[in-house]
Design a protein around this motif. Structure first.
Motif, short mmCIF file in Angstrom:
data_model
loop_
_atom_site.label_atom_id
_atom_site.label_comp_id
_atom_site.label_asym_id
_atom_site.label_seq_id
_atom_site.Cartn_x
_atom_site.Cartn_y
_atom_site.Cartn_z
N PRO A 170 5.97 26.39 38.08
CA PRO A 170 7.20 26.16 37.32
C PRO A 170 6.86 25.65 35.92
O PRO A 170 6.03 24.76 35.77
CB PRO A 170 7.92 25.05 38.12
N CYS A 171 7.51 26.23 34.91
CA CYS A 171 7.18 25.85 33.53
C CYS A 171 8.43 25.55 32.72
O CYS A 171 9.31 26.41 32.61
CB CYS A 171 6.44 26.97 32.80
N TYR A 172 8.49 24.38 32.17
CA TYR A 172 9.59 24.04 31.27
C TYR A 172 8.99 23.41 30.02
O TYR A 172 8.43 22.31 30.10
CB TYR A 172 10.56 23.08 31.96
N ASN A 190 9.61 30.66 34.15
CA ASN A 190 9.98 30.02 32.89
C ASN A 190 11.40 29.47 33.01
O ASN A 190 12.37 30.20 32.98
CB ASN A 190 9.88 31.03 31.74
N ASP A 191 11.46 28.15 33.18
CA ASP A 191 12.72 27.48 33.50
C ASP A 191 13.50 27.13 32.22
O ASP A 191 13.72 25.96 31.91
CB ASP A 191 12.40 26.22 34.32
N GLY A 192 13.88 28.17 31.47
CA GLY A 192 14.69 27.95 30.28
C GLY A 192 14.00 27.16 29.19
O GLY A 192 14.63 26.35 28.51
N GLY A 198 1.98 17.82 25.85
CA GLY A 198 3.42 17.65 26.06
C GLY A 198 3.76 16.38 26.83
O GLY A 198 2.88 15.58 27.16
N ASP A 199 5.05 16.21 27.15
CA ASP A 199 5.51 15.00 27.83
C ASP A 199 6.09 15.31 29.20
O ASP A 199 6.58 16.41 29.43
CB ASP A 199 6.61 14.31 27.01
N SER A 200 6.06 14.32 30.07
CA SER A 200 6.73 14.45 31.36
C SER A 200 8.23 14.52 31.13
O SER A 200 8.75 13.96 30.19
CB SER A 200 6.40 13.24 32.23
N1 UDP Z 1 9.48 21.57 35.24
C1 UDP Z 1 10.38 22.64 35.38
N2 UDP Z 1 11.70 22.44 35.11
C2 UDP Z 1 12.18 21.21 34.71
C3 UDP Z 1 11.27 20.14 34.61
C4 UDP Z 1 9.92 20.34 34.90
O1 UDP Z 1 9.97 23.75 35.73
O2 UDP Z 1 13.39 21.10 34.47
C5 UDP Z 1 8.03 21.78 35.53
C6 UDP Z 1 7.09 21.33 34.42
O3 UDP Z 1 6.93 22.33 33.43
C7 UDP Z 1 5.81 21.04 35.17
C8 UDP Z 1 6.32 20.55 36.52
O4 UDP Z 1 7.67 21.01 36.64
O5 UDP Z 1 5.02 22.22 35.36
C9 UDP Z 1 6.27 19.04 36.64
O6 UDP Z 1 6.99 18.44 35.57
P1 UDP Z 1 6.51 17.11 34.86
O7 UDP Z 1 5.08 17.24 34.46
O8 UDP Z 1 7.49 16.81 33.77
O9 UDP Z 1 6.66 16.03 36.02
P2 UDP Z 1 5.62 14.86 36.40
O10 UDP Z 1 4.26 15.46 36.45
O11 UDP Z 1 5.75 13.87 35.32
O12 UDP Z 1 6.11 14.40 37.73
#
Ligand code: UDP
Ligand code: MG
Length: 302
Positions: free
Chosen positions: A8-10, A40-42, A202-204
């Motif tokens: 999943p990629c955003y 690609n999630d928008g 990038g950021d979480s």
């Molecule tokens: N992601 C996504 N849709 C969203 C938010 C996140 O597809 O609305 C994806 C993001 O690109 C990443 C994964 O989910 O590949 C985990 O997201 P993130 O790193 O922000 O979360 P964390 O690692 O901080 O839990």
């Protein structure tokens, strides 16, 4: 045997190419064929165009391109639905979860026919004390309230056999809480400890507010216990009011009724709020809207 790699990629423009490269290096070492399924999630950055370039690589690759951002849960569902492999791994694009760990997961699955899923969990995270406390409390609470058991620290990073993937995508609920769905479908899951690396770029996308909302959603999706709260409170207040009535007959305190009003009013509102939460979920599910909408699918094999 084939492995599908669901990502999943955003807004991951700074990560997807790096991820692709690292994943290629790792998976080439296994003797299994593999395909990529990027969702690609928008994204509002150049994630899609980077992904399109990666499509010219030597490996089968699909891009499921959403019409807007639907959230990671929806992206995972779409990725699982588009996958074809006998094994499917869900992994983040930001390289916090190292692709080479997937080889260990595959090793476990290949070595033991009875194992259906290897899920990674984090033993310790470099989190602040309040956040760690919040997460721990959440797991305690949800495990008490729900029949489904939740494994503390388990992530979405997991490799599953096809039969388990099919079970998960067979669950068509709108409010998807994967941690619960993966557990609800049953099957034999082995938990593997790992340490998440820092984000490559990038950021979480998680804030405390979002995390709190996610926790509430999780409880609502997998427990109806909160709906019984009004009943318990009702019994409690009925009993209290009897006692209060007896006391007030003997010592008629003028202002006690105001306090009582606030207390009862607040409780009634709180209980109505709980019912509203469930009603809202039933309402959205009732409309039968899809979990996500695909704008296009790019498939380098077609
Ligand atoms: N992601 C996504 N849709 C969203 C938010 C996140 O597809 O609305 C994806 C993001 O690109 C990443 C994964 O989910 O590949 C985990 O997201 P993130 O790193 O922000 O979360 P964390 O690692 O901080 O839990
Ligand atoms: Mg991350």
């Amino acid at each position: 045997m084939m492995l599908s790699v669901v990502v999943p990629c955003y807004n991951e423009e700074g990560n997807v190419a790096l991820f692709y490269k690292e994943a290629m290096e790792a998976f080439k070492r296994s003797n299994m064929s593999f395909e990529f399924v990027f969702v690609n999630d928008g994204s509002t950055d150049s994630t899609l165009s980077v992904l399109k370039k990666l499509c010219s690589g030597p490996v089968p690759m699909k891009i499921v391109n959403f019409s807007r951002n639907f959230g990671k849960e929806a992206a995972m569902m779409a990725g699982l639905e588009a996958s074809k492999g006998d094994y499917v791994v869900v992994i983040d694009a930001d390289l916090q979860q190292k692709p080479e760990l997937v080889l260990d997961m595959l090793g476990t699955l290949e070595g033991d026919e009875s194992v259906d899923c290897v899920a990674a969990f984090q033993e310790s995270r470099g989190e602040s004390k309040p956040l760690a406390f919040f997460k721990k409390s959440f797991y305690k609470l949800i495990n008490k309230m729900s029949d489904t058991q939740f494994f503390q620290g388990a992530s979405d990073f997991r490799c599953m056999r096809r039969r388990m993937v099919d079970a998960v995508i067979g669950m068509k609920e709108y409010h998807r809480f994967s941690k619960g769905l993966f557990s609800w479908v049953g099957f034999n899951t082995v938990y593997m400890p790992y340490t998440a690396a820092p984000r490559a770029a990038g950021d979480s996308k998680w804030s405390f507010r979002k995390l709190f909302r996610y926790a509430v959603d999780g409880i609502e999706s997998f427990s109806t216990a909160p709906l019984r709260l009004p009943l318990y409170l009702g019994v409690l207040f009925l009993a209290l009011s009897v006692i209060l009535f007896v006391i007030l007959i003997f010592a008629a305190k003028e202002f006690i009724d105001i306090a009582v009003m606030f207390f009862v009013g607040g409780t009634v509102l709180f209980c109505m709020g709980i019912m509203g939460e469930y009603l809202a979920k039933a309402y959205v599910q009732g409309k039968g809207r899809p979990v996500y909408i695909v704008k296009e699918i790019i498939d380098n094999e077609k």
